[in-house]
Design a protein around this motif. Sequence first.
Motif, short mmCIF file in Angstrom:
data_model
loop_
_atom_site.label_atom_id
_atom_site.label_comp_id
_atom_site.label_asym_id
_atom_site.label_seq_id
_atom_site.Cartn_x
_atom_site.Cartn_y
_atom_site.Cartn_z
N ASN A 105 0.82 -1.12 -0.05
CA ASN A 105 -0.10 -0.08 -0.04
C ASN A 105 0.91 1.22 -0.03
O ASN A 105 0.56 2.18 -0.74
CB ASN A 105 -0.92 0.17 1.26
N ARG A 106 1.89 1.18 0.72
CA ARG A 106 2.59 2.36 0.80
C ARG A 106 3.62 2.89 -0.48
O ARG A 106 3.33 3.69 -0.97
CB ARG A 106 3.84 2.16 1.81
N LYS A 108 2.58 1.55 -3.40
CA LYS A 108 1.67 2.20 -4.43
C LYS A 108 1.27 3.54 -4.37
O LYS A 108 0.95 4.36 -5.29
CB LYS A 108 0.20 1.30 -4.41
N SER A 109 1.23 3.95 -2.99
CA SER A 109 0.99 5.43 -2.68
C SER A 109 2.03 6.40 -2.96
O SER A 109 1.86 7.72 -3.05
CB SER A 109 0.34 5.60 -1.43
N GLY A 110 3.39 5.77 -3.17
CA GLY A 110 4.59 6.64 -3.19
C GLY A 110 4.90 7.31 -1.77
O GLY A 110 5.82 8.29 -2.03
N LYS A 111 4.56 6.77 -0.67
CA LYS A 111 5.03 7.40 0.30
C LYS A 111 6.28 6.76 0.89
O LYS A 111 6.75 5.69 1.11
CB LYS A 111 3.92 7.20 1.41
#
Length: 111
Positions: A105-106, A108-111
Amino acid sequence: MDEEILPILIAVLKTDNLLAIREVIDAIGFICFYHKLHDDYPIIDALMLCLKDHGNDDITRWKLVRSFESFNDSNVINTLMRIEQHDKQPIIRNEAHRSLRMITNRMKSGK
């Protein structure tokens, strides 16, 4: 906690004090997650060595699996996948699955 404490926490991982090791694993994971140190290889290496040295302890292994959610490293991801598929403890397999989901998830979100 500030990330400046990380060298002291990592030094604890190299001791034989299992109770202290368990506690600093939580702190390291927390600091790396919230300070976005997702690719800090010396920390990753120290945690992986800790898994090698203390992975036979279920609590320590669970805490390490949980802390691994903080890192985007391919070795961490491969280790979590292996644990998810083969660990003898269902709770640790589930934690590996959760950590992998957090990493995915991280990323994918680029964080």
